[in-house]
Design an enzyme around this catalytic site. Structure first.
Site, PDB file in Angstrom:
ATOM      1  N   CYS A   6       0.850  -1.183   0.000  1.00  0.00           N
ATOM      2  CA  CYS A   6       0.000   0.000   0.000  1.00  0.00           C
ATOM      3  C   CYS A   6       0.887   1.235   0.000  1.00  0.00           C
ATOM      4  O   CYS A   6       1.989   1.207   0.550  1.00  0.00           O
ATOM      5  CB  CYS A   6      -0.882  -0.008   1.252  1.00  0.00           C
ATOM      6  SG  CYS A   6      -2.070   1.360   1.333  1.00  0.00           S
ATOM      7  N   CYS A  53      -0.437   5.302   6.146  1.00  0.00           N
ATOM      8  CA  CYS A  53      -1.052   5.572   7.460  1.00  0.00           C
ATOM      9  C   CYS A  53      -0.078   5.129   8.558  1.00  0.00           C
ATOM     10  O   CYS A  53       0.486   4.033   8.505  1.00  0.00           O
ATOM     11  CB  CYS A  53      -2.380   4.829   7.600  1.00  0.00           C
ATOM     12  SG  CYS A  53      -3.609   5.361   6.392  1.00  0.00           S
ATOM     13  N   GLU A 113      -5.240   0.067  -0.660  1.00  0.00           N
ATOM     14  CA  GLU A 113      -6.316   1.055  -0.703  1.00  0.00           C
ATOM     15  C   GLU A 113      -7.181   0.710  -1.926  1.00  0.00           C
ATOM     16  O   GLU A 113      -6.752   0.916  -3.067  1.00  0.00           O
ATOM     17  CB  GLU A 113      -5.712   2.470  -0.811  1.00  0.00           C
ATOM     18  CG  GLU A 113      -6.701   3.570  -1.155  1.00  0.00           C
ATOM     19  CD  GLU A 113      -7.986   3.560  -0.336  1.00  0.00           C
ATOM     20  OE1 GLU A 113      -7.937   3.446   0.907  1.00  0.00           O
ATOM     21  OE2 GLU A 113      -9.072   3.657  -0.942  1.00  0.00           O
ATOM     22  N   CYS A 138      -3.529  -5.403  10.730  1.00  0.00           N
ATOM     23  CA  CYS A 138      -3.498  -5.265   9.277  1.00  0.00           C
ATOM     24  C   CYS A 138      -2.098  -5.365   8.713  1.00  0.00           C
ATOM     25  O   CYS A 138      -1.234  -4.554   8.992  1.00  0.00           O
ATOM     26  CB  CYS A 138      -4.087  -3.920   8.907  1.00  0.00           C
ATOM     27  SG  CYS A 138      -5.598  -3.606   9.795  1.00  0.00           S
TER      28      CYS A 138
HETATM   29  N1  SAH Z   1      -7.006   1.339   2.757  1.00  0.00           N
HETATM   30  C1  SAH Z   1      -8.324   1.081   3.233  1.00  0.00           C
HETATM   31  C2  SAH Z   1      -8.615  -0.363   3.584  1.00  0.00           C
HETATM   32  C3  SAH Z   1      -7.560  -1.151   4.277  1.00  0.00           C
HETATM   33  S1  SAH Z   1      -7.248  -0.772   5.972  1.00  0.00           S
HETATM   34  C4  SAH Z   1      -8.651   1.997   4.376  1.00  0.00           C
HETATM   35  O1  SAH Z   1      -7.804   2.772   4.785  1.00  0.00           O
HETATM   36  O2  SAH Z   1      -9.764   1.976   4.851  1.00  0.00           O
HETATM   37  C5  SAH Z   1      -8.654  -1.358   6.829  1.00  0.00           C
HETATM   38  C6  SAH Z   1      -8.921  -0.642   8.124  1.00  0.00           C
HETATM   39  O3  SAH Z   1      -7.993  -1.030   9.153  1.00  0.00           O
HETATM   40  C7  SAH Z   1      -8.814   0.860   8.011  1.00  0.00           C
HETATM   41  O4  SAH Z   1      -9.861   1.457   8.728  1.00  0.00           O
HETATM   42  C8  SAH Z   1      -7.461   1.118   8.656  1.00  0.00           C
HETATM   43  O5  SAH Z   1      -7.335   2.438   9.054  1.00  0.00           O
HETATM   44  C9  SAH Z   1      -7.498   0.129   9.794  1.00  0.00           C
HETATM   45  N2  SAH Z   1      -6.216  -0.149  10.426  1.00  0.00           N
HETATM   46  C10 SAH Z   1      -4.999  -0.238   9.851  1.00  0.00           C
HETATM   47  N3  SAH Z   1      -4.064  -0.521  10.761  1.00  0.00           N
HETATM   48  C11 SAH Z   1      -4.689  -0.629  11.943  1.00  0.00           C
HETATM   49  C12 SAH Z   1      -4.252  -0.907  13.266  1.00  0.00           C
HETATM   50  N4  SAH Z   1      -2.975  -1.124  13.536  1.00  0.00           N
HETATM   51  N5  SAH Z   1      -5.187  -0.935  14.234  1.00  0.00           N
HETATM   52  C13 SAH Z   1      -6.483  -0.713  13.960  1.00  0.00           C
HETATM   53  N6  SAH Z   1      -6.964  -0.456  12.744  1.00  0.00           N
HETATM   54  C14 SAH Z   1      -6.061  -0.402  11.737  1.00  0.00           C
END
Ligand code: SAH
Length: 340
Positions: free
Chosen positions: A110, A114, A158, A331
Site C-alpha cells: 500500500c 497511514c 487502498e 493489518c
Molecule cells: N485502505 C483502506 C482499507 C484497508 S485498511 C482503508 O484505509 O480503509 C482497513 C482498516 O484497518 C482501516 O480502517 C485502517 O485504518 C485500519 N487499520 C490499519 N491498521 C490498523 C491498526 N494497527 N489498528 C487498527 N486499525 C487499523
C-alpha cells in the site's frame, strides 16, 4: 486480460473469436465463478480441445497458501497467499453470529502511509487483478468448506487506489451467474480518496462504503494519515453525503482509538458532530499495536466512555469485537513478517 477477470460478455467474445459456440462462455464462466473449480481439468462438460487451448493460453494460477494461522480463541483464520509472480497477500476468515466473513486485500502492499498500519510499511508492490481478489475468497471457501456471507475489502491496500479492478471484482462477486453474493453484504473501506468515492457512488453498486476517519480534525488527521494533506475532512463529509444521496446507503466511519492521539472527550464531541452531519454509523476499534509503531490502545474504560459520549448524541456506535488476538492480528502484520 486473464480469463477469471472477464465478464461473461468478454468471455463470449474471446471464445467466439476462437471459433467456439457462444454457450461455451456461459459454461466456462459458471465453472470459474459458480462452481468455482480451481483447474480446467474439472470442467467436465467442455471438449478436450477447448480445455487444452485454455490451459495453453489462459493458465489458472490458484493462489498458494504460504502460511495459515488459526486462532484457538475464536476460529479466526489468517491466510498468506502467494500469487503467480511471487507477491503475497493476506486474507482473513472470521466467524460472526450473522455469518462468515472474509476480509480481502486489494493491493500487494500500500502507498497510503497511514502511521498506525503495518500494510504500508513496505510500500506498494502492485495492484491486484479482479481475479486475484476473487481468488482469495474462492481459495478460503475451498479450504474452510463453509458458506461465506459477507466480504469486507479491508485487508492490505487502498481499494479506491485500484479502482477499475475493484469495481470489476465487485461486479463479478455479485454476478447472478457467479457466486452471486448480495451487494448489501459487501463493504469497501477507504482512507478517503474523495474523487473515487464520488465515482463509486455513481456506479450504483449498492455496497456499503466505510471511511477510515480516525481523527475529528484535519490537524490530528494529518499527523496519522498522509492522505489528509490532500483531502480535508469537509471535502470527505461532502463525498459521504454525495454517496448517501446517490445510493441511499449510510456510510460507516472507521475510528481506531489511539491513546493520547484521538481519544479525548473533545474528540468524541467533534466526531459525533461529523457523524451526525452525514448520518454515519461509527465502528470503534482500539488500535492494534504494530511493533514498528509507537501507538497504544486506550484503557478499556476510556474506550467505553468514548462510546457512551457518542451514544449520548444519538450516534449509532459499535466497538469492533477483537478477533484473532493470538495470531498476527493487525493489518498487514503477517505479510510484513514474511517479507523480513
Ligand atoms: N485502505 C483502506 C482499507 C484497508 S485498511 C482503508 O484505509 O480503509 C482497513 C482498516 O484497518 C482501516 O480502517 C485502517 O485504518 C485500519 N487499520 C490499519 N491498521 C490498523 C491498526 N494497527 N489498528 C487498527 N486499525 C487499523
Amino acid at each position: 486480460m486473464d480469463i477469471k477477470s472477464m465478464f461473461p460478455e468478454e468471455l463470449e467474445t474471446y471464445l467466439t473469436e476462437k471459433g467456439y459456440p457462444r454457450f461455451r462462455a456461459d459454461q466456462v464462466f459458471s465453472w470459474l465463478h459458480n462452481k468455482r473449480v480451481p483447474d480446467y481439468g474439472q470442467m467436465t462438460n467442455l471438449p478436450a480441445k477447448l480445455i487444452a487451448m485454455l490451459e495453453e493460453e489462459q493458465p489458472l494460477f490458484p493462489p498458494v497458501t504460504a502460511d495459515r494461522q488459526i486462532s484457538r480463541l475464536d476460529g479466526t483464520q489468517k491466510f498468506l497467499f502467494a500469487l503467480a509472480d511471487g507477491e503475497t497477500v493476506e486474507s482473513v476468515f472470521m466467524k460472526y453470529r450473522f455469518g462468515n466473513s472474509i476480509c480481502i486485500s486489494s493491493q500487494a502492499g500500500c502507498r497510503m502511509g497511514c502511521r498506525f498500519c503495518a500494510s504500508t510499511l513496505d510500500g506498494l508492490k502492485r495492484n491486484l487483478a479482479a481475479s486475484e481478489m476473487l481468488d482469495q475468497i474462492y481459495a478460503i471457501e475451498r479450504t474452510v468448506q463453509e458458506k461465506i456471507s459477507h466480504i469486507v475489502v479491508m485487508g492490505t491496500g487502498e481499494p479506491l487506489d485500484n479502482y477499475d479492478n475493484l469495481v470489476r471484482f465487485l461486479k463479478l462477486i455479485t454476478h447472478e451467474k457467479g457466486m452471486g453474493l448480495s451487494r448489501r453484504s459487501i463493504t469497501v473501506s477507504t482512507c478517503g480518496l474523495v474523487p473515487a468515492m464520488k465515482k463509486l457512488a455513481d456506479e450504483d453498486l449498492g455496497i456499503t462504503l466505510a471511511l477510515s476517519l480516525h481523527a475529528p480534525t484535519d490537524g490530528q488527521r494529518r499527523k496519522i494519515m498522509p492522505i489528509a494533506q490532500k483531502y480535508s475532512i469537509s471535502e470527505l463529509m461532502d463525498a459521504c453525503n454525495y454517496y448517501f444521496d446517490r445510493t441511499g446507503r449510510r456510510i460507516t466511519f472507521e475510528y481506531s482509538l489511539i491513546k493520547g492521539v484521538n481519544d479525548s472527550a473533545e474528540d468524541a464531541e467533534k466526531l459525533a458532530a461529523l457523524a451526525r452531519s452525514v448520518g454515519a454509523h461509527i465502528n470503534l476499534i482500539p488500535v492494534n499495536p504494530v511493533k514498528e509503531r509507537e501507538y497504544t490502545q486506550p484503557e478499556k474504560d476510556a474506550v467505553l466512555s468514548f462510546k457512551n459520549k457518542l451514544e449520548k448524541h444519538g450516534i449509532n456506535v459499535s466497538i469492533r469485537r477483537v478477533l484473532g488476538r493470538d495470531i498476527d492480528g493487525a493489518c498487514g502484520q503477517l505479510r510484513h513478517r514474511h517479507l523480513l
